[in-house]
Design a protein around this motif. Structure first.
Motif, PDB file in Angstrom:
ATOM      1  N   VAL A 320     -25.520  11.319 -47.780  1.00 45.62           N
ATOM      2  CA  VAL A 320     -25.262  10.980 -49.185  1.00 45.62           C
ATOM      3  C   VAL A 320     -24.073  10.034 -49.312  1.00 45.62           C
ATOM      4  N   LEU A 321     -23.012  10.312 -48.566  1.00 45.96           N
ATOM      5  CA  LEU A 321     -21.808   9.488 -48.671  1.00 45.96           C
ATOM      6  C   LEU A 321     -21.994   8.116 -48.037  1.00 45.96           C
ATOM      7  N   VAL A 322     -22.814   8.027 -46.984  1.00 41.09           N
ATOM      8  CA  VAL A 322     -23.096   6.726 -46.391  1.00 41.09           C
ATOM      9  C   VAL A 322     -23.895   5.853 -47.355  1.00 41.09           C
ATOM     10  N   VAL A 323     -24.902   6.440 -47.982  1.00 43.95           N
ATOM     11  CA  VAL A 323     -25.798   5.661 -48.841  1.00 43.95           C
ATOM     12  C   VAL A 323     -25.207   5.458 -50.235  1.00 43.95           C
ATOM     13  N   TRP A 324     -24.685   6.529 -50.828  1.00 43.35           N
ATOM     14  CA  TRP A 324     -24.228   6.452 -52.219  1.00 43.35           C
ATOM     15  C   TRP A 324     -22.723   6.671 -52.357  1.00 43.35           C
ATOM     16  N   GLY A 325     -21.988   6.622 -51.254  1.00 41.39           N
ATOM     17  CA  GLY A 325     -20.557   6.911 -51.307  1.00 41.39           C
ATOM     18  C   GLY A 325     -19.776   5.967 -52.200  1.00 41.39           C
ATOM     19  N   GLN A 326     -20.086   4.665 -52.128  1.00 41.82           N
ATOM     20  CA  GLN A 326     -19.337   3.704 -52.935  1.00 41.82           C
ATOM     21  C   GLN A 326     -19.537   3.915 -54.436  1.00 41.82           C
ATOM     22  N   PRO A 327     -20.780   4.032 -54.918  1.00 43.58           N
ATOM     23  CA  PRO A 327     -20.920   4.308 -56.357  1.00 43.58           C
ATOM     24  C   PRO A 327     -20.340   5.660 -56.769  1.00 43.58           C
ATOM     25  N   LEU A 328     -20.411   6.656 -55.888  1.00 41.58           N
ATOM     26  CA  LEU A 328     -19.824   7.954 -56.217  1.00 41.58           C
ATOM     27  C   LEU A 328     -18.302   7.862 -56.341  1.00 41.58           C
ATOM     28  N   LEU A 329     -17.659   7.162 -55.405  1.00 43.41           N
ATOM     29  CA  LEU A 329     -16.210   6.982 -55.487  1.00 43.41           C
ATOM     30  C   LEU A 329     -15.822   6.220 -56.747  1.00 43.41           C
ATOM     31  N   SER A 330     -16.585   5.186 -57.058  1.00 37.77           N
ATOM     32  CA  SER A 330     -16.298   4.400 -58.256  1.00 37.77           C
ATOM     33  C   SER A 330     -16.465   5.234 -59.517  1.00 37.77           C
ATOM     34  N   PHE A 331     -17.506   6.067 -59.551  1.00 38.04           N
ATOM     35  CA  PHE A 331     -17.772   6.907 -60.718  1.00 38.04           C
ATOM     36  C   PHE A 331     -16.682   7.967 -60.899  1.00 38.04           C
ATOM     37  N   LEU A 332     -16.290   8.612 -59.791  1.00 40.15           N
ATOM     38  CA  LEU A 332     -15.326   9.708 -59.879  1.00 40.15           C
ATOM     39  C   LEU A 332     -13.898   9.201 -60.052  1.00 40.15           C
ATOM     40  N   TYR A 333     -13.492   8.277 -59.178  1.00 41.57           N
ATOM     41  CA  TYR A 333     -12.087   7.876 -59.132  1.00 41.57           C
ATOM     42  C   TYR A 333     -11.812   6.530 -59.793  1.00 41.57           C
ATOM     43  N   GLY A 334     -12.838   5.739 -59.974  1.00 40.93           N
ATOM     44  CA  GLY A 334     -12.648   4.418 -60.539  1.00 40.93           C
ATOM     45  C   GLY A 334     -12.804   3.336 -59.482  1.00 40.93           C
TER      46      GLY A 334
END
Length: 443
Positions: A320-334
């Motif tokens: 999950v973090l390899v594929v969607w890690g960047q959008p997840l980080l952007s969504f959670l932390y900015g």
């Protein structure tokens, strides 16, 4: 009259289930608090706050000094035989030692870090100085509750209430002020949250301490307590150093933004490895049971299954973090924290190795080989230090944080190899997933 520990299978299962719930809630609160802090403070402010918090955590190591483990052991043992005077004595001794050690550690520690840490981080750490005795006393108090068989209550104050109070206070300051929360204010609110948790914990212990304890006169101080805390403190100290080493070295040689990006990568990495901790929590008691009964073949199967479960719990999170890690980080932390993603990928390599080698720490600790756990993690921490000092200072913009991530991941590989080798030599058990294919050998 001695206190009775819960011994029925139903009571043990309920306690185990409650611990899993508390552990899950604590992880969720910690991640949510990091999200609010990162957004409320901005990258540079969060980096300064994280560095100051890591410095205070290192200063707190000699203050805690294995005392919570000693309090847990002595409280449980005293309750079992009804020696209430000894219980009162060890509680008072632990409190005095923490109260006396905290100022000394703070003066020496803050004076030392002023020589290499940025001035703003030292100022923020000075604001957070009360955290050192508050957290140490809180951990000792929670250990006393667990020693009285109030296992879940002994997790509430420091594990649940303190991060929850920090989250609420920071969110209120951010919402009311309508602007960024500075690292000094954030640290002051963290101290307030720790004080709230400490006060609640005192109330819990006062409410649940045995009636006989109020009437007993304190026993004489046992000189063995001062000797016992040293080996108990060793593993905790080395693990604490390893956890905060990267942040402190980054703060000394790189910008606060690098510290923030690395700290967010650590937080996301911690969320990914929740399953590994739960697997160890579940199988550690079974390891001790099987070792005591001499069930070596069953023990070999258990630890191999533990390695398989660890990988099964980790790999989906890694995917999950390899594929969607960047959008997840952007969504959670900015979007300002997207630079944390490549650091997270490097840290996850080390965690995959960790999962592959399975529950080496639990096996060594539950079979009386704790000193080999300490040796392996000490070598890993030394590796972390050497690699970080080689890569971080010359890393430049963003490269310093990558150097810290490489150092942390390399250290994890090194200590896993050492612990696996020690476990195989001392117990004859292969902790990896391939252990299911082999029979245990006589060490």
């Amino acid at each position: 009259m001695p206190a009775q520990a819960p011994t029925s299978r139903r009571a043990i299962l309920i306690a185990g289930g409650g611990l899993l719930v508390i552990r899950g809630a604590a992880i969720g609160l910690t991640v949510l608090a990091s999200v609010v802090l990162a957004r409320a403070m901005g990258v540079e402010g969060y980096g300064s706050y994280a560095l100051a918090l890591s410095l205070l955590s290192l200063i707190g190591i000699p203050v805690q000094m294995g005392i919570p483990t000693l309090v847990l052991r002595e409280t449980s043992g005293s309750a079992a035989v009804g020696d209430w005077g000894r219980m009162r004595a060890v509680w008072a001794w632990a409190t005095r030692r923490i109260v006396l050690m905290a100022p000394l550690a703070l003066v020496a520690g803050l004076g030392g870090i002023a020589l290499f840490a940025p001035g703003n981080a030292v100022a923020v750490a000075l604001i957070g100085a009360p955290l050192v005795p508050l957290i140490a006393l809180g951990l000792a108090r929670d250990a006393a509750l667990r020693g009285l068989h109030r296992i879940m209550l002994g997790q509430v104050s420091e594990t649940i209430l303190r991060p929850a109070a920090t989250l609420v206070l920071i969110a209120l300051a951010w919402g009311i002020g309508g602007q960024r929360v500075g690292p000094g204010l954030a640290m002051a609110l963290s101290v307030l949250a720790a004080a709230i948790a400490f006060g609640f914990g005192i109330w819990l212990l006062a409410r649940h301490r045995p009636r006989q304890l109020r009437e007993a006169a304190p026993a004489p101080v046992d000189p063995a307590w001062a000797r016992a805390i040293w080996p108990l403190a060793g593993l905790v100290a080395v693990q604490g150093l390893g956890q905060h080493l990267g942040v402190v070295i980054l703060g000394s040689f790189a910008a606060a933004t690098d510290v923030a990006h690395f700290k967010i990568a650590q937080s996301a990495n911690g969320l990914a490895v929740v399953g590994l901790g739960l697997v160890s929590l579940m199988i550690a008691p079974r390891i001790a049971h099987m070792q005591a009964r001499g069930e070596r073949a069953a023990l070999q199967r258990l630890v191999a299954i533990g390695a398989a479960l660890s990988l099964a719990a980790l790999l989906p999170a890694v995917a999950v973090l390899v594929v969607w890690g960047q959008p997840l980080l952007s969504f959670l932390y900015g979007p300002d924290y997207l630079a944390s993603w490549p650091l997270l990928m490097v840290l996850l390599v080390g965690q995959c190795v960790n999962a592959f080698f399975g529950t080496t720490i639990s096996l060594l600790n539950m079979t009386g080989n704790e000193r080999f756990t300490l040796q392996g993690i000490a070598v890993g921490t030394a590796t972390n230090l050497v690699v970080a000092l080689a890569l971080v200072p010359g890393g430049g913009a963003a490269g310093g944080a990558m150097g810290a991530a490489i150092a942390a991941s390399t250290a994890m590989v090194v200590w896993n190899l050492m612990l696996w080798r020690s476990a195989l030599r001392r117990t004859g058990i292969d902790t990896t997933i391939f252990g299911v294919l082999r029979k245990p050998v006589t060490p």
